[in-house]
Structures are given as C-alpha cells and as structure tokens.
Design a protein around this motif. Structure first.
Motif, short mmCIF file in Angstrom:
data_model
loop_
_atom_site.label_atom_id
_atom_site.label_comp_id
_atom_site.label_asym_id
_atom_site.label_seq_id
_atom_site.Cartn_x
_atom_site.Cartn_y
_atom_site.Cartn_z
N GLN A 66 45.34 0.87 25.30
CA GLN A 66 46.62 0.78 25.97
C GLN A 66 46.95 -0.63 26.44
OE1 GLN A 66 48.62 3.54 26.25
NE2 GLN A 66 47.07 4.60 25.05
N GLY A 67 45.91 -1.43 26.78
CA GLY A 67 46.18 -2.72 27.39
C GLY A 67 45.78 -3.95 26.62
N SER A 68 44.84 -3.83 25.67
CA SER A 68 44.40 -5.02 24.94
C SER A 68 44.13 -4.66 23.48
CB SER A 68 43.16 -5.64 25.60
OG SER A 68 42.12 -4.67 25.72
N VAL A 69 42.87 -4.48 23.11
CA VAL A 69 42.54 -4.08 21.75
C VAL A 69 41.20 -3.37 21.75
CG1 VAL A 69 41.44 -6.31 21.26
CG2 VAL A 69 42.25 -4.89 19.35
N ALA A 70 41.07 -2.36 20.92
CA ALA A 70 39.84 -1.58 20.82
C ALA A 70 39.55 -1.28 19.36
CB ALA A 70 39.96 -0.28 21.61
N ALA A 71 38.28 -1.05 19.06
CA ALA A 71 37.86 -0.71 17.70
C ALA A 71 37.60 0.79 17.61
CB ALA A 71 36.60 -1.49 17.32
N LEU A 72 38.06 1.41 16.52
CA LEU A 72 37.88 2.84 16.32
C LEU A 72 37.34 3.10 14.91
CD1 LEU A 72 41.24 4.35 17.67
CD2 LEU A 72 39.18 3.81 18.97
N ARG A 73 36.37 3.98 14.81
CA ARG A 73 35.96 4.49 13.49
C ARG A 73 36.97 5.53 13.03
NH1 ARG A 73 29.59 5.07 12.48
NH2 ARG A 73 30.53 6.10 10.68
N LEU A 74 37.22 5.55 11.73
CA LEU A 74 38.19 6.49 11.17
C LEU A 74 37.50 7.48 10.25
CD1 LEU A 74 41.06 3.96 10.35
CD2 LEU A 74 40.72 5.30 12.44
N ASP A 75 36.43 8.09 10.75
CA ASP A 75 35.66 9.03 9.93
C ASP A 75 36.48 10.24 9.53
OD1 ASP A 75 33.55 7.31 10.34
OD2 ASP A 75 32.65 8.49 11.95
N HIS A 76 37.54 10.54 10.27
CA HIS A 76 38.35 11.72 10.01
C HIS A 76 39.47 11.46 9.00
CE1 HIS A 76 40.23 9.30 13.05
NE2 HIS A 76 41.39 9.89 12.80
N LEU A 77 39.62 10.21 8.56
CA LEU A 77 40.66 9.84 7.60
C LEU A 77 40.02 9.41 6.28
CD1 LEU A 77 43.14 7.78 9.83
CD2 LEU A 77 43.24 10.21 9.23
N ALA A 78 40.83 9.40 5.22
CA ALA A 78 40.38 8.98 3.90
C ALA A 78 41.55 8.38 3.14
CB ALA A 78 39.78 10.16 3.13
N LEU A 79 41.23 7.72 2.03
CA LEU A 79 42.24 7.13 1.17
C LEU A 79 42.27 7.85 -0.18
CD1 LEU A 79 41.88 3.24 1.58
CD2 LEU A 79 43.55 4.76 2.65
N VAL A 80 43.48 8.18 -0.62
CA VAL A 80 43.70 8.68 -1.98
C VAL A 80 44.46 7.60 -2.74
CG1 VAL A 80 44.86 10.42 -3.39
CG2 VAL A 80 43.72 11.09 -1.25
N GLU A 81 43.93 7.20 -3.88
CA GLU A 81 44.57 6.17 -4.70
C GLU A 81 45.36 6.82 -5.82
OE1 GLU A 81 43.01 1.98 -6.42
OE2 GLU A 81 42.13 3.74 -7.42
N VAL A 82 46.61 6.39 -5.96
CA VAL A 82 47.47 6.84 -7.06
C VAL A 82 47.94 5.59 -7.78
CG1 VAL A 82 49.52 8.15 -7.71
CG2 VAL A 82 48.22 8.80 -5.66
N GLU A 83 47.54 5.43 -9.04
CA GLU A 83 47.89 4.22 -9.77
C GLU A 83 48.25 4.54 -11.20
OE1 GLU A 83 44.70 1.48 -10.07
OE2 GLU A 83 43.29 2.91 -10.96
N GLY A 84 48.98 3.62 -11.82
CA GLY A 84 49.40 3.78 -13.20
C GLY A 84 50.86 3.38 -13.36
#
Length: 360
Positions: A66-84
């Motif tokens: 809320q006031g400065s900066v913090a680091a968070l793990r994103l274990d609950h998110l993922a990336l899907v790649e769509v290419e072509g």
C-alpha cells in the motif's frame, strides 16, 4: 421471483398442421422473462450454506504493497502462450477483447464467454509482437484455457501451450511506470499492468516470469520477506476484482463483476457478444460485485456468508474476504442486487440484526 412464483412471458408460436394446409394450431407456453424485477434478482439461498474463504496477509508485506513496494510469489498464476501467423485473428474470434487492435507491447483484460454470455475464462492478454501473445491466468485454469483456445484451431497457423515458468511480482506505489506492458527478458518475460491495484493507490504490478532454475536464483536474491497468495487476494479484493471459482463462475455475466473493459464495445462476432451488446443497449445487469467493509472476525465469516438488507431480507453473500492486518474487521467482495450496490449502503452480516457490513 414474485410471491414464490417465477415471472413469465407468454409467447405465441404457430405450428403448421398437416391437414388442411391452410389451417394452423395456436400454441401458447410460458418462458422465463428476460427482464426480471428487482425482487427476482435477489440472491437465492442455496440448499447448503456456502463458506467464504478468508485470507490473512502479513501486516508488513500488506503495508508495503500500500505504501512502498513489496515482492510477491505468483504460484497461483501461469502463462499461456499463443503464437503463430494467425494468432491475432484466432484470439479476435474467440475472446471478448479487441486483440487485433491491441498495440504491440500493450495489455488488456479479456474473457471467453459461452453463447449465453457467461464466463468460461478470465485472463489478461499481453501482446509481445504481431503474432505472439501471453495470457496470464489462474494456474488451475491454464490447461483448460489452452485446450479451449486450441479447439478453435483448424488449418490456422497457431500454437497454444502452457509455459513452464514461475512468476515473481513487485507491487506498490513506488514501482516505476513501465515503458511497455510486456517484453522478452532473457529466458523469460517482464510484464506490467495495474490489474490488481485499487483506484485509490493506482500502483503498478511488475511481474518477472522465469524458467524454474532462473526463478529460484531471482527469489534467493530478494532480501526482504516475500508475500504470496494471501497478499495477492488482499490486493485484488481491495480493487474489487473477481477470482474465478470464488467470486465468479460459469453462471456469471462479465458485466456483473466489473469486467466491462474486458468486453470491447465496438467489436463483434465472438461467443456471447449479442448478450453483452443487448445488456449495454437496452438495459443493465441486475446484480453487481461490490467491495465491502465487514465489522466481523475471520472466524465468523468462515462460518456464514449471508448479508441482509434493511428489511431483513437476505440480499447476497460474501464471496471472498481478507482480515485487515491492523485489525478492525475485514475487507470483502459480495454479489449484491443493483439497488444495494451504491457506496455507503449499509447491510447486516450473518443475521438481520447482525454486525454492520458497508459497501465501499
């Protein structure tokens, strides 16, 4: 619902009778009205009580978010790649966002809907280049999202896969504004957007997505405490953002949960587009996802989720919440009838004479 009976509309349908050919049979039957009243829009209590998940962010990490900066793990998110070569055209047909019009190095929220305008998938799309896209989505829904998009691939030059990357975020008002929303960074990707921030803070969420070996090295280099799922949920609840499986499900229309920007108003020809356009043109949704402050404890919210209006009628339920680290109750989101969705509306939690729950 009125007096315990569903509201109906009468529709006349003409069926030809075999003999004689110039005669018809007039058949009348009732169908549910597409324009239910406010009372019909009230939340119907399920047969069994639904429990609200309550998250517990660490005080120091939440304060830094809320006031400065913090680091968070994103274990609950993922990336899907769509290419072509045909990736943009395919996503344009499948999703509710104007993907073709999305500039390179920019991002936008998007959904995939069924034919009735209900949510099948919710994600943020990042355009790496003309024919390459990254979709940031809940990890437990990434394989289903990839399979859903792949179902639309026939002869097109499109490849869809879930990336084996791990995410690490820097969140807070001190995170510098990016020059681009997405870029390649060595073996991984750098993403940035305001997707999780409340309007009051307007802070950026800068994400680094790396292969597992590189992720472990980056994580080890951080000298402060690292947050995770609980802090992420605290941020998105403060921002009033839905989480599929908690605040939204396959019965949810995106406009009910604040996803207006995820459904481009000018593009057409995607599943569910007619429903979204009809709501915008001729009416409105009858319920909305709202932010609330609840004067209750986490233990109480974990036992019941019911909310009551000033008449003592059950008006909705809390769908997810987090305990304020400083004490003083909880912040939560709830699906409420439109008439009760204005900031300042006061409801009661757990019972008609229960603790106060105020719409924020």
């Amino acid at each position: 619902m009125k007096n315990g009976r569903a509201e109906t509309s009468t529709v006349s349908v003409l069926f030809p009778k075999p003999r004689p050919r110039n005669r018809t049979i007039l058949v009348r039957y009732a169908v549910p009205s597409p324009f239910p009243s406010h009372r019909a829009a009230r939340w119907a209590a399920p047969a069994e009580p639904l429990l609200t998940p309550v998250f517990h962010p660490t005080a120091a990490i939440y304060e830094r978010c809320q006031g400065s900066v913090a680091a968070l793990r994103l274990d609950h998110l993922a990336l899907v790649e769509v290419e072509g070569h045909d990736a943009a055209d395919l996503l344009q047909r499948v999703t509710s966002q104007d993907v073709v019009g999305l500039p390179v190095a920019m991002s936008a929220r998007a959904t995939i809907l069924d034919g009735k305008g209900k949510l099948l998938a919710l994600f943020e799309v990042f355009r790496l280049d003309e024919g390459s896209f990254l979709l940031e989505v809940q990890r437990d829904r990434a394989p289903a999202l990839a399979a859903l998009i792949d179902r639309y691939v026939f002869a097109e030059d499109v490849r869809v896969r879930v990336l084996d990357h791990e995410g690490l975020a820097r969140v807070g008002p001190e995170v510098a504004a990016p020059t681009s929303a997405v870029r390649r960074a060595g073996p991984g990707f750098d993403l940035c957007s305001m997707a999780w921030s409340a309007e009051a803070t307007r802070s950026w969420a800068q994400r680094s997505w790396l292969p597992k070996a590189d992720f472990a090295e980056a994580l080890a280099a951080i000298t402060t405490a690292v947050g995770g799922l609980d802090e992420y949920h605290a941020l998105r609840i403060d921002a009033g953002l839905p989480y599929l499986g908690l605040d939204a499900d396959p019965k949810t229309i995106p406009l009910e949960v604040g996803l207006d920007d995820a459904c481009d108003a000018k593009k057409g020809c995607y599943p569910g587009q007619e429903i979204v356009a009809r709501i915008r043109t001729y009416g409105h949704v009858n319920r909305l996802l709202c932010r609330l402050h609840v004067d209750a404890t986490a233990a109480e919210v974990e036992q019941t989720s019911a909310l009551f209006d000033e008449d003592g009628d059950e008006a909705g339920r809390l769908t997810s919440a987090f305990a304020l680290p400083s004490g003083g109750g909880l912040h939560a989101v709830a699906m409420l009838p439109r008439a009760l969705a204005s900031a300042g509306t006061q409801l009661r939690f757990a019972a008609p004479d229960g603790r106060l729950a105020s719409v924020r």
